[in-house]
Write a protein that holds these residues in place. Structure first.
Motif, PDB file in Angstrom:
ATOM      1  N   ASP A   9      19.256  -1.703   1.435  1.00 18.35           N
ATOM      2  CA  ASP A   9      19.645  -3.112   1.421  1.00 18.35           C
ATOM      3  C   ASP A   9      18.850  -3.971   2.388  1.00 18.35           C
ATOM      4  N   GLY A  10      18.378  -3.416   3.501  1.00 22.88           N
ATOM      5  CA  GLY A  10      17.623  -4.194   4.465  1.00 22.88           C
ATOM      6  C   GLY A  10      16.195  -4.458   4.025  1.00 22.88           C
ATOM      7  N   LEU A  11      15.758  -3.806   2.962  1.00 27.99           N
ATOM      8  CA  LEU A  11      14.394  -3.969   2.482  1.00 27.99           C
ATOM      9  C   LEU A  11      14.321  -5.121   1.488  1.00 27.99           C
ATOM     10  N   ASP A  12      13.156  -5.697   1.380  1.00 32.97           N
ATOM     11  CA  ASP A  12      12.935  -6.790   0.433  1.00 32.97           C
ATOM     12  C   ASP A  12      12.663  -6.186  -0.941  1.00 32.97           C
ATOM     13  N   LYS A  13      13.728  -5.802  -1.619  1.00 27.17           N
ATOM     14  CA  LYS A  13      13.637  -5.084  -2.874  1.00 27.17           C
ATOM     15  C   LYS A  13      13.665  -6.055  -4.057  1.00 27.17           C
ATOM     16  N   GLU A  14      12.860  -5.753  -5.058  1.00 28.87           N
ATOM     17  CA  GLU A  14      12.905  -6.495  -6.312  1.00 28.87           C
ATOM     18  C   GLU A  14      13.451  -5.562  -7.373  1.00 28.87           C
ATOM     19  N   ARG A  15      14.324  -6.083  -8.240  1.00 28.83           N
ATOM     20  CA  ARG A  15      14.927  -5.278  -9.297  1.00 28.83           C
ATOM     21  C   ARG A  15      14.842  -6.039 -10.615  1.00 28.83           C
ATOM     22  N   TYR A  16      14.390  -5.320 -11.647  1.00 30.82           N
ATOM     23  CA  TYR A  16      14.267  -5.898 -12.975  1.00 30.82           C
ATOM     24  C   TYR A  16      15.029  -5.036 -13.967  1.00 30.82           C
ATOM     25  N   LEU A  17      15.745  -5.688 -14.858  1.00 24.68           N
ATOM     26  CA  LEU A  17      16.434  -4.985 -15.934  1.00 24.68           C
ATOM     27  C   LEU A  17      15.524  -4.946 -17.150  1.00 24.68           C
ATOM     28  N   ILE A  18      15.559  -3.839 -17.847  1.00 22.74           N
ATOM     29  CA  ILE A  18      14.758  -3.676 -19.065  1.00 22.74           C
ATOM     30  C   ILE A  18      15.688  -3.910 -20.246  1.00 22.74           C
ATOM     31  N   LYS A  19      15.295  -4.848 -21.097  1.00 20.10           N
ATOM     32  CA  LYS A  19      16.149  -5.233 -22.210  1.00 20.10           C
ATOM     33  C   LYS A  19      15.388  -5.107 -23.520  1.00 20.10           C
ATOM     34  N   VAL A  20      16.047  -4.525 -24.512  1.00 21.89           N
ATOM     35  CA  VAL A  20      15.513  -4.445 -25.870  1.00 21.89           C
ATOM     36  C   VAL A  20      16.556  -5.085 -26.772  1.00 21.89           C
ATOM     37  N   GLY A  21      16.189  -6.188 -27.397  1.00 23.62           N
ATOM     38  CA  GLY A  21      17.177  -6.917 -28.194  1.00 23.62           C
ATOM     39  C   GLY A  21      18.299  -7.379 -27.291  1.00 23.62           C
ATOM     40  N   ASP A  22      19.521  -7.016 -27.635  1.00 27.42           N
ATOM     41  CA  ASP A  22      20.685  -7.372 -26.820  1.00 27.42           C
ATOM     42  C   ASP A  22      21.092  -6.263 -25.856  1.00 27.42           C
ATOM     43  N   ASP A  23      20.355  -5.145 -25.852  1.00 25.68           N
ATOM     44  CA  ASP A  23      20.721  -3.983 -25.048  1.00 25.68           C
ATOM     45  C   ASP A  23      19.914  -3.903 -23.760  1.00 25.68           C
ATOM     46  N   PHE A  24      20.614  -3.734 -22.645  1.00 27.39           N
ATOM     47  CA  PHE A  24      19.962  -3.423 -21.385  1.00 27.39           C
ATOM     48  C   PHE A  24      19.788  -1.916 -21.348  1.00 27.39           C
ATOM     49  N   ILE A  25      18.521  -1.471 -21.306  1.00 22.53           N
ATOM     50  CA  ILE A  25      18.263  -0.039 -21.449  1.00 22.53           C
ATOM     51  C   ILE A  25      17.729   0.629 -20.184  1.00 22.53           C
ATOM     52  N   GLY A  26      17.423  -0.152 -19.158  1.00 21.14           N
ATOM     53  CA  GLY A  26      16.876   0.481 -17.962  1.00 21.14           C
ATOM     54  C   GLY A  26      16.740  -0.472 -16.799  1.00 21.14           C
ATOM     55  N   ILE A  27      16.248   0.097 -15.702  1.00 20.85           N
ATOM     56  CA  ILE A  27      16.056  -0.636 -14.446  1.00 20.85           C
ATOM     57  C   ILE A  27      14.738  -0.202 -13.812  1.00 20.85           C
ATOM     58  N   VAL A  28      14.038  -1.164 -13.239  1.00 16.46           N
ATOM     59  CA  VAL A  28      12.884  -0.897 -12.387  1.00 16.46           C
ATOM     60  C   VAL A  28      13.155  -1.618 -11.080  1.00 16.46           C
ATOM     61  N   ASP A  29      13.059  -0.887  -9.969  1.00 23.72           N
ATOM     62  CA  ASP A  29      13.114  -1.596  -8.694  1.00 23.72           C
ATOM     63  C   ASP A  29      12.059  -1.050  -7.753  1.00 23.72           C
ATOM     64  N   PHE A  30      11.625  -1.915  -6.856  1.00 27.17           N
ATOM     65  CA  PHE A  30      10.527  -1.567  -5.962  1.00 27.17           C
ATOM     66  C   PHE A  30      10.552  -2.445  -4.726  1.00 27.17           C
ATOM     67  N   ILE A  31       9.811  -1.988  -3.726  1.00 27.51           N
ATOM     68  CA  ILE A  31       9.584  -2.802  -2.530  1.00 27.51           C
ATOM     69  C   ILE A  31       8.076  -3.001  -2.394  1.00 27.51           C
ATOM     70  N   MET A  32       7.695  -4.129  -1.885  1.00 27.86           N
ATOM     71  CA  MET A  32       6.279  -4.435  -1.741  1.00 27.86           C
ATOM     72  C   MET A  32       5.682  -3.819  -0.475  1.00 27.86           C
ATOM     73  N   GLU A  33       6.533  -3.503   0.514  1.00 29.71           N
ATOM     74  CA  GLU A  33       6.003  -2.894   1.733  1.00 29.71           C
ATOM     75  C   GLU A  33       7.038  -1.951   2.326  1.00 29.71           C
ATOM     76  N   ASN A  34       6.755  -0.663   2.227  1.00 28.32           N
ATOM     77  CA  ASN A  34       7.603   0.337   2.857  1.00 28.32           C
ATOM     78  C   ASN A  34       7.348   0.263   4.362  1.00 28.32           C
ATOM     79  N   PRO A  35       8.405   0.168   5.171  1.00 32.22           N
ATOM     80  CA  PRO A  35       8.188   0.045   6.619  1.00 32.22           C
ATOM     81  C   PRO A  35       7.474   1.253   7.226  1.00 32.22           C
ATOM     82  N   ARG A  36       7.555   2.410   6.589  1.00 33.63           N
ATOM     83  CA  ARG A  36       6.940   3.623   7.147  1.00 33.63           C
ATOM     84  C   ARG A  36       5.427   3.646   6.980  1.00 33.63           C
ATOM     85  N   ASP A  37       4.942   3.214   5.803  1.00 33.67           N
ATOM     86  CA  ASP A  37       3.490   3.311   5.568  1.00 33.67           C
ATOM     87  C   ASP A  37       2.852   1.989   5.137  1.00 33.67           C
ATOM     88  N   LYS A  38       3.638   0.933   5.058  1.00 32.34           N
ATOM     89  CA  LYS A  38       3.159  -0.419   4.725  1.00 32.34           C
ATOM     90  C   LYS A  38       2.607  -0.524   3.297  1.00 32.34           C
TER      91      LYS A  38
END
Length: 121
Positions: A9-38
């Motif tokens: 939660d403390g990270l600047d995370k982006e989350r996107y839902l994957i949608k096909v038609g009217d169905d949400f079928i998945g999730i992609v989330d990521f951070i642009m900079e991991n504090p450990r390795d940048k």
């Protein structure tokens, strides 16, 4: 699972839902900079079980890589547990390479990395 979700939660995370038609079928989330390795880290790419084996994970990964190229990112990382043979097979098939094996919460975890380049370069 909730504890791991809240850990990020403390990270600047982006989350996107994957949608096909009217169905949400998945999730992609990521951070642009991991504090450990940048470096940018793909935290989650998951497709609902009833939508697997239809190339949606590969398409979602391609969209993520396109987004990263648009942000001038040249490499991304992710973690995959060593015992997740299906996941390891998917990532290696998509040109991710093992960088390091660590223990995460007392389980062996591979850190994988992929160089992202423009198509044809």
């Amino acid at each position: 699972m909730l504890e791991e979700h809240e850990e990020g939660d403390g990270l600047d995370k982006e989350r996107y839902l994957i949608k096909v038609g009217d169905d949400f079928i998945g999730i992609v989330d990521f951070i642009m900079e991991n504090p450990r390795d940048k470096k940018p880290w793909l935290g989650l790419l998951i497709i609902r079980k009833d939508w697997t084996r239809k190339s949606f994970a590969g398409k979602a990964l391609a969209k993520y890589e396109e987004l990263m190229r648009g942000r001038n990112i040249t490499e991304v990382r992710l973690g995959c547990f060593s015992d997740n043979s299906t996941g390891m097979q998917f990532w290696e098939k998509n040109s991710f390479q093992k960088v390091e094996e660590i223990n995460f919460k007392e389980k062996p975890l591979w850190i994988l990395e992929k160089k992202i380049v423009e198509d044809g370069i």
